[in-house]
Structures are given as C-alpha cells and as structure tokens.
Design a protein around this motif. Structure first.
Motif, short mmCIF file in Angstrom:
data_model
loop_
_atom_site.label_atom_id
_atom_site.label_comp_id
_atom_site.label_asym_id
_atom_site.label_seq_id
_atom_site.Cartn_x
_atom_site.Cartn_y
_atom_site.Cartn_z
N THR A 134 -7.22 5.36 0.11
CA THR A 134 -7.60 6.65 0.66
C THR A 134 -6.40 7.26 1.35
N TYR A 135 -6.11 8.50 1.01
CA TYR A 135 -5.04 9.24 1.68
C TYR A 135 -5.68 10.23 2.66
N ARG A 136 -5.07 10.36 3.82
CA ARG A 136 -5.60 11.25 4.86
C ARG A 136 -4.54 12.26 5.27
N SER A 137 -4.96 13.49 5.43
CA SER A 137 -4.10 14.56 5.95
C SER A 137 -4.93 15.34 6.96
N VAL A 176 -8.79 15.79 6.45
CA VAL A 176 -9.10 15.75 5.02
C VAL A 176 -8.77 14.36 4.46
N GLU A 177 -9.70 13.81 3.67
CA GLU A 177 -9.50 12.52 3.03
C GLU A 177 -9.60 12.68 1.51
N PHE A 178 -8.77 11.93 0.81
CA PHE A 178 -8.84 11.90 -0.65
C PHE A 178 -8.80 10.46 -1.10
N GLU A 179 -9.82 10.04 -1.84
CA GLU A 179 -9.91 8.65 -2.31
C GLU A 179 -9.31 8.57 -3.72
N ALA A 180 -8.09 8.05 -3.79
CA ALA A 180 -7.38 7.97 -5.07
C ALA A 180 -7.87 6.82 -5.93
N CYS A 226 3.71 -3.41 -5.27
CA CYS A 226 3.91 -3.67 -3.84
C CYS A 226 4.71 -2.56 -3.17
N LEU A 227 4.55 -1.34 -3.70
CA LEU A 227 5.18 -0.17 -3.10
C LEU A 227 4.22 0.53 -2.13
N ASP A 228 2.94 0.16 -2.19
CA ASP A 228 1.91 0.72 -1.31
C ASP A 228 0.83 -0.34 -1.13
N ASN A 229 0.05 -0.20 -0.08
CA ASN A 229 -1.01 -1.16 0.23
C ASN A 229 -2.38 -0.53 0.02
N PRO A 230 -3.36 -1.31 -0.44
CA PRO A 230 -4.72 -0.77 -0.55
C PRO A 230 -5.29 -0.47 0.83
N THR A 231 -6.17 0.52 0.89
CA THR A 231 -6.91 0.80 2.12
C THR A 231 -7.99 -0.26 2.32
#
Length: 229
Positions: free
Chosen positions: A10-13, A16-20, A53-58
């Motif tokens: 999930t990205y947050r701004s 606002v949330e967006f579940e990729a 391993c460039l990003d972590n899961p929420t």
C-alpha cells in the motif's frame, strides 16, 4: 526459491491510499523460468521490486530460499541484491564513460573482489553473452542489443541464483529482442531461475509459466502451451 504469502503493498500520500498489491500468493521453484505479465498499472513492477528486495511488503511474507526477507537488515538486503540476484532492466543503466568490462565489474567492486579477479570475471561474463570482441567499447559505441547484453553480463558476473528481468526487451528492435530472449533461454537451460516482467504476450510465451497480474492480484498461474515443465 521464491514464496509469496498474502503479500500486500500500500502506498500512502497524505490521506490517500493506493493498494498496488492485494494479497499475492505465489511460489517459484529453483530453475524455473516464469513470466509475470500484465498491463501498465497492474502491479507487476511493484511485485518485481519486492522480489528484488528493492521494496518491502506492507503485509504478508516474502521468503527467498527459505529466508524471510522482512527480517533482514539493510546490510543483509544489500548483500542479497548484490550476490544472490542479478537485475536486468529496460533501461540499461550503464555508465557512459566506462568500458563494457568496467560496467560489468561493478557488482564485484561492491563485493570487495580483488581488481585482477574482477577484470577476469567481467571479461568471462562478456564472452558468455557473445561480446568477447567488445570488452573495451563504451556503451555509446554499442548497439541497443549489445548494451542489453552488457547489462545481462553484469547481472551474471556474481553468479546469482536468481535473474530478475524487468521489461528487458522494451527498448530493443525485433532482432535484438530475439537475441536477448535467446540468451535468457540459454541461462534457463543452464539452471538459472529467471523471473521476467513484461506486458508483451509473445515475450511471456518464452517462459515455462505465466503469472498474469491485474489490479494488484494474480488472476492466472498457468504453464505456457507447448512448454514442458
């Protein structure tokens, strides 16, 4: 080799949330050649970033060779990226001022390999991808297909168990695309685990299995017709 259990991102701004990614489950065995296919915005690039391993899961778990990646420190993650995973991107990410072999040796520099060994291993990797006569050329002196071969050689130079290729043919003409896909075929035949991210069905057809991603979910996991497991 790879196990994903309920992986969400999930990205947050602000508010606002967006579940990729929305609860992805998948398993990729050692030595498999798997294509992750989907349109732009489907979540496939987010999935690639987590696999690399460039990003972590929420939420959820990512196990790489049985190890829970979320429990690793930044130093451990950097070592995994450098030693156990080879990356090939759509953009070649080559240093324009450096020769082909200098570009290929970079992962070995970060790994602390002695200089003499670095050069020998870099040239061996370039020879493996058919560029033995181009080791001293800079990227600007190479075709797009040759530059992508340099990028593949760089991915191979640490002898990683896993190759992650993110749209590796996206900037190539049809002949160069065929050359790079043939090279991935050879690496798979030699026992490498390959995960190919693409939106092109003809490219995905080169793999053994296709994971189809749509709206952050895997909607299909099927063997490619005509390819024996």
């Amino acid at each position: 080799m790879i196990t994903l259990e309920g992986v969400r991102k999930t990205y947050r701004s602000g508010s606002v949330e967006f579940e990729a990614l929305r609860g992805v489950d998948a398993a990729i065995e050692q030595g498999e050649y798997v294509a992750v296919i989907g349109p732009s915005g489907s979540g496939k690039s987010t999935l690639m970033n987590i696999l690399g391993c460039l990003d972590n899961p929420t939420a959820g778990r990512y196990l790489l060779a049985g190890e829970d990646v979320s429990s690793m420190s930044e130093t451990q993650l950097a070592e995994v990226r450098n030693r156990r995973i080879g990356f090939v991107f759509q953009q070649f990410h080559l240093l324009a001022s450096q020769s082909a072999w200098r570009n290929v040796e970079l992962p070995l520099v970060y790994a602390g390999v002695p200089r003499a060994d670095r050069r020998a291993r870099a040239i061996a990797a370039l020879t493996r991808v058919g560029l033995a006569d181009r080791v001293d050329n800079r990227p600007g002196e190479l075709s797009g297909g040759q530059q992508q071969r340099v990028a593949v050689a760089r991915a191979l130079v640490t002898e990683p168990a896993l190759i992650l290729a993110d749209e590796p043919t996206g900037n190539l003409d049809s002949r160069s695309t065929a050359d790079v896909l043939a090279l991935l075929d050879e690496l798979h035949a030699a026992g490498r685990t390959i995960v190919l991210i693409t939106h092109e069905h003809d490219v995905a057809a080169r793999a053994e299995r296709n994971l189809v991603v749509r709206d952050g979910e895997i909607v299909s996991d099927e063997p490619v017709a005509g390819v024996s497991a």
